[in-house]
Design an enzyme around this catalytic site. Structure first.
Site, PDB file in Angstrom:
ATOM      1  N   GLY A   1       0.807  -1.225   0.000  1.00  0.00           N
ATOM      2  CA  GLY A   1       0.000   0.000   0.000  1.00  0.00           C
ATOM      3  C   GLY A   1       0.830   1.260   0.000  1.00  0.00           C
ATOM      4  O   GLY A   1       2.055   1.225  -0.054  1.00  0.00           O
ATOM      5  N   SER A   2       0.141   2.373   0.096  1.00  0.00           N
ATOM      6  CA  SER A   2       0.749   3.691  -0.040  1.00  0.00           C
ATOM      7  C   SER A   2       1.874   3.934   0.954  1.00  0.00           C
ATOM      8  O   SER A   2       1.830   3.487   2.094  1.00  0.00           O
ATOM      9  CB  SER A   2      -0.331   4.755   0.175  1.00  0.00           C
ATOM     10  OG  SER A   2       0.262   5.993   0.426  1.00  0.00           O
ATOM     11  N   SER A   3       2.877   4.678   0.508  1.00  0.00           N
ATOM     12  CA  SER A   3       4.009   4.992   1.385  1.00  0.00           C
ATOM     13  C   SER A   3       3.592   5.916   2.527  1.00  0.00           C
ATOM     14  O   SER A   3       4.320   6.077   3.498  1.00  0.00           O
ATOM     15  CB  SER A   3       5.143   5.612   0.587  1.00  0.00           C
ATOM     16  OG  SER A   3       4.788   6.905   0.185  1.00  0.00           O
ATOM     17  N   VAL A   4       2.413   6.519   2.418  1.00  0.00           N
ATOM     18  CA  VAL A   4       1.916   7.345   3.519  1.00  0.00           C
ATOM     19  C   VAL A   4       1.663   6.474   4.757  1.00  0.00           C
ATOM     20  O   VAL A   4       1.599   6.959   5.872  1.00  0.00           O
ATOM     21  CB  VAL A   4       0.632   8.109   3.101  1.00  0.00           C
ATOM     22  CG1 VAL A   4       0.153   9.027   4.202  1.00  0.00           C
ATOM     23  CG2 VAL A   4       0.905   8.919   1.850  1.00  0.00           C
ATOM     24  N   GLY A   5       1.570   5.175   4.537  1.00  0.00           N
ATOM     25  CA  GLY A   5       1.428   4.232   5.643  1.00  0.00           C
ATOM     26  C   GLY A   5       2.561   4.368   6.655  1.00  0.00           C
ATOM     27  O   GLY A   5       2.404   4.017   7.829  1.00  0.00           O
TER      28      GLY A   5
END
Lengths: 127, 384
Positions: free
Chosen positions: A57-61
């Site tokens: 999933g997104s690197s904002v994780g």
């Protein structure tokens, strides 16, 4: 073992068969897995040694990992089969020790077992 | 990864907590990508600006480190959640606005240029061939590698920030080598910007860190950007190499059928309630072209046009802004179609756009339907 974020840790294993998407499936305050389809659904990752294949999933994780650390609901350490940038940089930011291990070592780790590692001496102990 | 004595000392915390954290991030990134050392960079471009995406944890983190942290190299910044000039027209809640302003303030305090743009390659001068940079915005990283002769990996929000604070990045992957194992053969006739966006989206799915592309003719700026935007959306791939590649390369066709598959995945509505243009944001050439196409015509629906502030200022001087506003466009700086709180499913069921990147995020993050069309078709259908 390969060290991504160094540290010395002792704790009880919580192992996931599935990869973990920290953005959206891990509760930022409670550190509980909220994805119904995940094998760790409703489990708390707080103060565990979290063992899982890799992050997705997104690197904002990575910000989620920082959040659970700030909220004191993060794992003590993370152990993965494969390194991904979301988990690696999230643990680095939050200063959560993180290592990757071989497939054989990964399969030998069981849920609930006690594990300790020290990245300085490159040693892992299982009990 | 081998570190110098100075780098080791920073990692141990001898140069303060911020540097220790930044080195921890780069070491973790370097180990994850099998880097053998850190190399100097000359420019960092950061993502992680929109309060929508980084949330309270991000806002608090940036506020806390900005008390001490300062960037060491030229550092530019992705779009945020709104345009300060017209934010009051959009009914955003006070909490969103104040948190977003805090994020802006933290970056400025750290010495970051408040560019709020996802097209740094169009609004700043490009350094000399082969310069190492650290770009976290995916379309910008792909553009830098494929069209501007710069070198960057597709950085994460944190690795780019750490690189900005240290002035170095791990020397791995696209920074040193690029031997794609796949060649995509372009087999679509008369492509427009939408075709190139879909080609990019397809390439991002099948490629690893880079792909060869063959069969492409000359592309204009809009088509180039569409390709970069599409590719950045669907995968981890961060470079197009133009040509067949070596003889061992697997060959895959991008033909009418593959194009239809991408279109079917992203096009979820027959028509939109509003139109959005600019994801990545529009540059001066595109604004000029748009103003030309809109001569004597007006949009029959709301049309939001996203462009960087510097481009807006230039457009205003030349007179394009007046022309666009006359035709009914709402012009927005500092923000972007993607992940925008300005477009939400309570007020909008579907959006018409020519952007593959915009389509993906509008559908997946904002939860609205998407009607995909090339710009020429949008103008034909939606203006009079």
């Amino acid at each position: 073992m390969k060290v991504l974020v160094s540290g010395k840790v002792e704790g009880i294993v919580l192992k996931s068969k599935n990869p973990i998407n920290f953005l959206g499936t891990v509760d930022k305050k409670m550190g509980i897995i909220s994805d119904k389809n995940h094998d760790l659904y409703q489990k708390s990752i707080k103060d565990t040694v979290l063992v899982f294949p890799y992050g997705v999933g997104s690197s904002v994780g990575a910000y989620t990992i920082y959040s659970i650390k700030s909220n004191k609901t993060s794992p003590l350490a993370m152990i993965c089969k494969k390194a991904d940038l979301t988990v690696a940089t999230g643990c680095a930011l939050a200063n959560i020790p993180m290592i990757t291990i071989s497939d054989e070592e990964f399969s030998s780790i069981k849920n609930g077992m006690k594990i300790s590692f020290d990245t300085d001496s490159n040693q892992i102990h299982y009990q | 990864m081998e570190l110098t004595k100075d780098e080791e000392s920073a990692l141990k915390g001898e140069q303060g907590e911020i540097m220790q954290m930044a080195y921890r991030i780069l070491v973790a990134t370097g180990e994850a990508t099998d880097a053998d050392k850190l190399v100097p960079i000359e420019w960092a471009h950061l993502s992680g600006v929109n309060y929508n995406t980084i949330g309270d944890a991000g806002e608090e983190f940036l506020s806390s480190i900005s008390k001490e942290a300062r960037v060491k190299v030229k550092t530019t910044l992705n779009p945020m959640g709104f345009d300060i000039d017209n934010v009051s027209n959009y009914g955003l809640d006070e909490n969103f606005i104040s948190k977003q302003l805090s994020i802006r303030n933290s970056y400025e305090t750290m010495g970051v240029i408040p560019s709020f743009s996802c097209i740094p390659y169009e609004i700043f001068d490009i350094p000399k061939v082969g310069t190492q940079v650290a770009f976290a915005e995916s379309n910008a990283a792909i553009h830098a590698n494929s069209f501007d002769n710069l070198k960057t990996n597709k950085e994460s929000a944190f690795s780019a920030l750490a690189s900005a604070l240290i002035g170095k990045s791990p020397y791995s992957s696209l920074r040193k080598d690029d031997n794609p194992n796949i060649t995509i053969q372009m087999k679509v006739k008369n492509p427009n910007e939408l075709t190139y966006g879909m080609l990019g989206f397809f390439a991002g799915k099948v490629g690893d860190t880079s792909v060869n592309i063959s069969g492409l003719g000359d592309m204009d700026k809009r088509q180039t950007k569409a390709m970069c935007g599409g590719m950045g959306t669907s995968g981890t791939c961060a470079k197009f190499i133009f040509g067949e590649g070596n003889s061992n390369c697997e060959k895959i066709d991008f033909d009418e059928k593959e194009m239809q598959n991408v279109h079917d995945e992203l096009n979820t509505a027959e028509k939109g309630d509003i139109i959005t243009l600019g994801s990545p944001q529009l540059g001066l050439d595109e604004i000029s072209e748009l103003a030309g196409k809109l001569k004597g015509r007006s949009f029959q629906k709301r049309c939001m046009v996203f462009l960087p502030r510097t481009v807006k200022e230039q457009s205003t001087k030349i007179g394009y802004t007046t022309e666009l506003e006359r035709a009914g466009c709402e012009i927005l700086s500092d923000c972007c179609t993607c992940l925008s709180p300005l477009i939400n499913k309570d007020s909008v069921d579907a959006v018409t756009t020519n952007s593959i990147k915009g389509a993906f995020y509008l559908k997946n993050s904002n939860g609205v339907g998407v009607n995909l069309k090339p710009l020429s078709q949008i103008i034909e259908d939606e203006t009079r």
